[in-house]
Design a protein around this motif. Structure first.
Motif, PDB file in Angstrom:
ATOM      1  N   ILE A 324      36.335  73.288  32.169  1.00 16.62           N
ATOM      2  CA  ILE A 324      36.200  74.263  31.075  1.00 16.62           C
ATOM      3  C   ILE A 324      36.718  75.624  31.524  1.00 16.62           C
ATOM      4  N   ASP A 328      39.653  77.785  29.804  1.00 13.86           N
ATOM      5  CA  ASP A 328      39.458  79.192  29.405  1.00 13.86           C
ATOM      6  C   ASP A 328      40.544  80.068  30.007  1.00 13.86           C
ATOM      7  N   GLU A 331      44.215  79.416  28.685  1.00 11.76           N
ATOM      8  CA  GLU A 331      44.432  79.935  27.334  1.00 11.76           C
ATOM      9  C   GLU A 331      44.518  81.455  27.357  1.00 11.76           C
TER      10      GLU A 331
ATOM     11  N   VAL B 112      27.138  61.588  27.970  1.00  8.67           N
ATOM     12  CA  VAL B 112      28.068  60.472  27.811  1.00  8.67           C
ATOM     13  C   VAL B 112      28.189  60.013  26.357  1.00  8.67           C
ATOM     14  N   SER B 173      26.285  73.604  35.491  1.00 15.27           N
ATOM     15  CA  SER B 173      27.120  72.479  35.914  1.00 15.27           C
ATOM     16  C   SER B 173      26.810  72.135  37.369  1.00 15.27           C
ATOM     17  N   GLU B 226      26.925  77.482  30.473  1.00 16.06           N
ATOM     18  CA  GLU B 226      27.796  77.040  29.381  1.00 16.06           C
ATOM     19  C   GLU B 226      27.198  77.408  28.033  1.00 16.06           C
ATOM     20  N   LEU B 253      31.124  79.622  30.794  1.00 17.72           N
ATOM     21  CA  LEU B 253      32.175  78.633  30.545  1.00 17.72           C
ATOM     22  C   LEU B 253      32.334  78.383  29.051  1.00 17.72           C
ATOM     23  N   GLY B 254      33.558  78.110  28.645  1.00 18.43           N
ATOM     24  CA  GLY B 254      33.790  77.731  27.248  1.00 18.43           C
ATOM     25  C   GLY B 254      34.106  78.908  26.364  1.00 18.43           C
ATOM     26  N   GLN B 257      39.207  78.487  23.005  1.00 18.95           N
ATOM     27  CA  GLN B 257      39.153  77.341  22.097  1.00 18.95           C
ATOM     28  C   GLN B 257      39.202  76.032  22.886  1.00 18.95           C
ATOM     29  N   ALA B 258      40.188  75.952  23.785  1.00 19.68           N
ATOM     30  CA  ALA B 258      40.319  74.730  24.588  1.00 19.68           C
ATOM     31  C   ALA B 258      39.083  74.531  25.447  1.00 19.68           C
ATOM     32  N   GLY B 259      38.589  75.622  26.016  1.00 20.96           N
ATOM     33  CA  GLY B 259      37.421  75.537  26.867  1.00 20.96           C
ATOM     34  C   GLY B 259      36.185  75.114  26.090  1.00 20.96           C
ATOM     35  N   LYS B 261      36.059  73.343  23.363  1.00 23.18           N
ATOM     36  CA  LYS B 261      36.183  71.911  23.055  1.00 23.18           C
ATOM     37  C   LYS B 261      35.790  71.083  24.264  1.00 23.18           C
ATOM     38  N   ALA B 262      36.256  71.505  25.432  1.00 23.87           N
ATOM     39  CA  ALA B 262      35.917  70.776  26.651  1.00 23.87           C
ATOM     40  C   ALA B 262      34.422  70.875  26.911  1.00 23.87           C
ATOM     41  N   ALA B 263      33.829  72.034  26.629  1.00 21.41           N
ATOM     42  CA  ALA B 263      32.406  72.213  26.849  1.00 21.41           C
ATOM     43  C   ALA B 263      31.630  71.243  25.971  1.00 21.41           C
ATOM     44  N   SER B 265      32.551  68.422  24.964  1.00 27.92           N
ATOM     45  CA  SER B 265      32.658  67.057  25.464  1.00 27.92           C
ATOM     46  C   SER B 265      31.995  66.925  26.829  1.00 27.92           C
ATOM     47  N   HIS B 266      31.614  68.018  27.431  1.00 29.36           N
ATOM     48  CA  HIS B 266      31.053  67.979  28.784  1.00 29.36           C
ATOM     49  C   HIS B 266      29.529  67.971  28.765  1.00 29.36           C
TER      50      HIS B 266
END
Lengths: 706, 706
Positions: A324, A328, A331, B112, B173, B226, B253-254, B257-259, B261-263, B265-266
């Motif tokens: 993540i 961040d 981007e 998960v 994390s 996060e 974290l996060g 935008q990309a981060g 989204k990853a957050a 899913s994390h």
């Protein structure tokens, strides 16, 4: 192409001398006149070395000479390592011996005081007359690592001499240059040639740079610069590097107020406005670094010669959290963290159901127990996602030999198959592991954020190398007007000049009586703007010299009369040319186009949006004139206010191409005037909706009064 | 003060357990259930350790137990290192044994899929009923370094266990937390206690943080986060750290935008809007880091416990070029590179005529031949220049033992005499030299720019620690109106509510007939604004529901009639309350005040300047409600548009105190409404010239519809 100095030929003697003499040579290996000899010998320098010392017959096992004249062979380069007061005599000896160049380590010249400046000038005069090129004074030496040329007195390389490689360095500051060379050794970066300039009394950064750029063994160039002495040669060097696809990374000193003051007290350099310098670096496709770490990181990344072919970065990680963070950071920096295609995501989920597969791909701690997953997951990402670069974060795993030995074959395989990508392993690694990873094609960064920043630089370089060479600069129109120093123009004349230069101006007429105003008004169309015209009144609106919303013939007539009365009252002696009647423009986006004469770079074009953007936010950018439309477009898109032109707040997009054309033509006009021109303000320059053009509504041209 | 959970008492068992059992204990030192035992023994952990394994009698030389129940003594903490499907039974065993806490390493839960989330929920329910606090699942363990508590399965600390020190860490994390612990060992940073949270199914970041903050051996706290589960507890923890003068450094974290989204899913976390989170971190005086390097650098700098007493930084250098770079960087970061007083400059020039003495002080390469100059020059700078911090750049000199041994006594002397300053040596140094320099009080940074960034963080911490505790939050006025979920307000009612809350609104009257309009007009004073009032019409101006420049009684009368006609035509069913007649405000600066209900932080106050600032540049800032005037003032000064309030473009400075008061009162009102309130827009809120106040011209209050 035939002008040798444009290719830095004068720098040759300092980096590829045919022989070297040292005036002030010492038998003490730790003295300023002893160290260069020690290093040359240690590095296996093969050309002749002539120690000059009237009191010794042998120095460090080399035959010593009583004087330069006593050397019975050609001396190409002389290193001068004597106190400041003895330098002039040493330079005279160089002239007498007809050497090509002299490198002066000694300090105590222009960097110190006026007496030093005068002494330096005498040395320069002597050398010029005798045809000897000077490097320094107050420089720290030169390096041609392949040749074993370590012509320096620094103690920094005693333990770790530079390693042979492809990074070239040019540093105006001597100590800064040495610091970078030591850092490079520390990070095990390979160097080709390095040159420190010191006071630049003769050879300057741009000549040195030109030489280093054309060196066949140099692929990447790092430059540390304070002031620019020869801007056109510097910019030409940048452009030749771009054409040769050699990245240039610049660190410019003295950008802040405090820094500029320190620069002035450090070396006698013209700092120039940092905003202008910054824009000109962008214009010339060099990368500007702001810290030593960044400078070294980008040079390191460039040295892999794997510039990513797009801005898409794939992120793969054993820690979801760091994934993540990387997303961040990527981007924020401006990289494209695009998602994996659905098929690739499915393929990765197939391999490891609990993984995240979007991008970042989180391989989780499962790779510890199932190392064989790393290969196919990494490959799936690269093949499916079309990422020009990738960062794989594996925390401290490279430290765990047992585990890492299981992963390594997969990394080797990936690097080989995807040799067109820029690949980073972000991990804590021993120097040996690091070296091995580098040898198979991975850049190793402990901090993934620093890797991403370097990737961004690589993407920029690739884009600039791919650029068409020809950003066609339009010709100056045949009917363009040439202005002269000392001339004075009122608004009407200024617009005539701009119109002739190809810059559209609002339709308007100059009237000289109330009757003429009344007659002209309906021909232009209501509503009208009326403005007093006088080359003696620069700020019309402040004295009530502008009337808006003139809606009838009668208002036009009375408007003329009241403008004339106001002007006579406020500026009794002013020459009054008449009154301008123009169409009142509705809508459009207000921009400001300008020209200023920069003391270093000559005519520089400014662009910004009107209103708070320029006045409050100082949101402007610059370019050296002249330039073509591609450069103008980059310029326009650089300012924050660009969103207004794209059509903010529900407005139509503005006619960007009309703006591009005007900026281009303004740059051509400004360049053609050279030093005669002091400044131009086109404010506002109104850009109408797409397809409807743009026009200058007010303009002021000032000529150089000198 | 009596609520234990506010002080993180539930985290005690994970960091200071009285005994530990390991379910899934393994004799294999490299298995997930074997490593914690290995580490506890290696680190000399003194409390009882009970390996639980039904198949073994001895594990790693410790007596093993067939089950938790078989342990005949109190078990305080249980480490669960079994596959996901066996965790529920293990937690039930913990409940049966009445242990205080269970730490779950296992993964395969909410991170998960939905099945995992359900399993996790059952585990939580079981533990809650039995009074067992849970840490994890999917966590990487906890550390209390002084106690030898290394309750983790990571391989990262095999070679280098953490060193005892004063830095505490809390990481949501797991892998990120371990990475930082490994990095800390790598950089030889001393740690006190660390805790990784994983899925936060029970114990969350805020409770862990509260516990670590009150630990007597912890002076500096690093947090990786996060999503925020308990915002008020988190903010209370931040505030208690400030009161205890313990710096807190947060990496969130996060943020992209990309981060984000990853957050998602994390870990199942509410990311919240990053702009709001960012402002709230500022509000709460924690330092936000954006990279791993920055996080570690600032923690390292804090660990010296020498927070600079002002923002003035002294720069001293052996390289003029690096001096300029440092000045550039310091100014860019926001430090004060103030010049030395003339007397000190003269004193330095006396010591070394060729030096630069302004700041940076350039001691030049002369210190190599005259090392005794370093002491008096450095002292002169510190004593004369009153710098709260100083960076001394000596390039690679710390590597040159012979030379450095000569300088070291001077550095030791300076550090002792100026123990109230934060001192940095920027140099390349061996780990041993580095350690020695740290022991005498110098922070060592290779890159001076990173040192300066850390100094800025220290300056910020010192300022926040010095703050008065009481930023007095005003009481809600006695006559304040309480709003209710589902209520609808027209502009007139909205302004009544705001006025009662103490926020000034434009003087106005609600009229319900043309005659009343005509009668009221002269009492308010021309020019007037007239606006249709209807709780069903939110966007009046778009339907022509606003009249400006009403200048006479007659215009007021006819204005009423035409507004009513327009409203009926455009919104036939709308309830029409009447027409507002108000004074038309001239001049002033347009600002926007707002309230939004943030899903994480509840009512959040927004502030920005009107026009392009908000609409184009998104130049706004936020604060959690409620707050006092000091916080409101910080908020106002944070936006770029603040220059407009100071009086840009020749305007008078605006009445900042009136704005401060309105923001403060708005925050008090919003906080009092809690979840009933959805949003407030006061747009524009016009701030008049200094001393003339400010007022809301339009307002919209929306209640929570849920």
């Amino acid at each position: 192409m035939t002008n040798l100095s444009c290719h830095g030929e004068r720098a040759r003697v300092f980096l590829n001398p045919r022989s070297i003499a040292i005036i002030g040579a010492s038998g003490d290996e730790n003295k300023i006149g002893g160290r260069p000899i020690r290093y040359l010998k240690l590095a296996g320098y093969k050309k002749p070395i002539y120690p000059i010392n009237p009191n010794r017959e042998v120095i460090q096992n080399l035959k010593a000479y009583i004087s330069l004249q006593a050397v019975q062979a050609e001396v190409d380069l002389v290193v001068i390592a004597v106190p400041a007061q003895d330098v002039l005599a040493a330079v005279q000896a160089c002239v007498d011996k007809r050497v090509s160049g002299a490198m002066i380590f000694s300090s105590g010249f222009a960097e110190v005081d006026e007496a030093g400046r005068l002494l330096q000038q005498r040395i320069v005069d002597t050398a010029r007359k005798g045809g000897v090129t000077l490097l320094g004074p107050n420089c720290a030496g030169t390096f041609n690592v392949r040749e074993g040329l370590l012509a320096t007195f620094t103690s920094g390389i005693i333990d770790k001499p530079p390693r042979i490689g492809s990074i070239g360095m040019v540093s105006q500051s001597g100590a800064f240059g040495i610091h970078m060379i030591v850092l490079a050794a520390e990070r095990d970066l390979g160097l080709s040639m390095c040159l420190t300039l010191g006071n630049q009394c003769d050879l300057d950064v741009s000549e040195a740079l030109a030489y280093v750029i054309q060196d066949a063994d140099t692929d990447v160039i790092v430059v540390v610069i304070e002031g620019v002495l020869n801007p056109s040669r510097l910019l030409a060097a940048f452009e030749s590097a771009r054409r040769m696809h050699k990245p240039v990374i610049v660190l410019k000193l003295g950008r802040s107020q405090a820094g500029a003051k320190a620069a002035a007290s450090h070396t006698a350099s013209l700092a120039g406005s940092d905003e202008i310098f910054d824009a000109i670096l962008r214009q010339n496709n060099v990368y500007r670094a702001y810290s030593i770490d960044e400078l070294m990181d980008v040079a390191y990344a460039c040295s892999f010669k794997r510039l990513p072919y797009n801005d898409k970065v794939g992120l793969i990680t054993v820690s979801g959290g760091v994934g993540i963070l990387m997303a961040d950071q990527a981007e924020e920096i401006g990289l494209n963290v695009s998602e994996m295609p659905a098929a690739s995501q499915a393929a990765i989920k197939e391999l490891l159901p609990f993984s995240a597969a979007r991008n970042p791909v989180d391989v989780t701690a499962q790779v510890i127990t199932h190392p064989h997953l790393m290969g196919p997951m990494f490959e799936q990402m690269l093949s499916g996602g079309d990422y020009g670069s990738a960062v794989c974060f594996i925390t401290h795993i490279a430290r765990n030999k047992e585990l890492f030995d299981k992963l390594l074959p997969y990394f080797e395989d990936v690097a080989q198959k995807y040799s067109d990508r820029f690949l980073v392993l972000s991990t804590l690694a021993s120097p040996e592991t690091r070296k091995h990873l580098e040898s198979i094609g991975y850049a190793v960064f402990e901090d993934p954020g620093r890797a991403l920043k370097a990737i961004y630089a690589l993407v920029k370089f690739r884009a600039s190398f791919n650029m068409q060479d020809a950003d066609v600069i339009p010709a100056l129109p045949a009917n363009a007007i040439r202005i002269k120093r000392g001339e004075v123009f009122d608004e009407f004349k200024a617009k005539k000049i701009l119109t002739a230069a190809g810059i559209p101006c609002a339709a308007e007429r100059l009237v000289t009586s109330a009757q003429e105003a009344a007659d002209s008004a309906p021909k232009i169309g209501f509503p009208l703007v009326m403005k007093i015209v006088s080359s003696d009144i620069l700020h019309k609106s402040e004295m009530g010299g502008v009337l808006l919303n003139v809606n009838s013939v009668e208002e036009a007539r009375s408007g003329y009369i009241s403008l004339m009365q106001r002007a006579k009252k406020h500026a009794p002696g002013a020459r009054l040319t008449g009154v301008l009647i123009a169409q009142q423009i509705k809508g459009g986006v207000e921009t400001i186009l300008g020209v200023i004469r920069d003391p270093v770079f000559g005519p520089v074009i400014m662009f910004g949006l009107g209103g708070v953007f320029v006045e409050v936010l100082k949101d402007v950018t610059f370019r050296c004139a002249p330039f073509g439309p591609a450069q103008a477009r980059r310029m326009i898109r650089e300012v924050k206010g660009y969103v207004m032109l794209k059509g903010a707040r529900g407005a139509m997009p503005a006619d960007e191409e009309a703006l591009v054309d005007a900026l281009t033509r303004l740059s051509v006009f400004a360049a053609a005037q050279g030093d005669e021109l002091e400044s131009i303000d086109i404010n506002p320059f109104i850009v109408l909706a797409k397809g409807q053009g743009a026009l200058a509504v007010d303009a002021l041209i000032q000529t150089n009064k000198a």
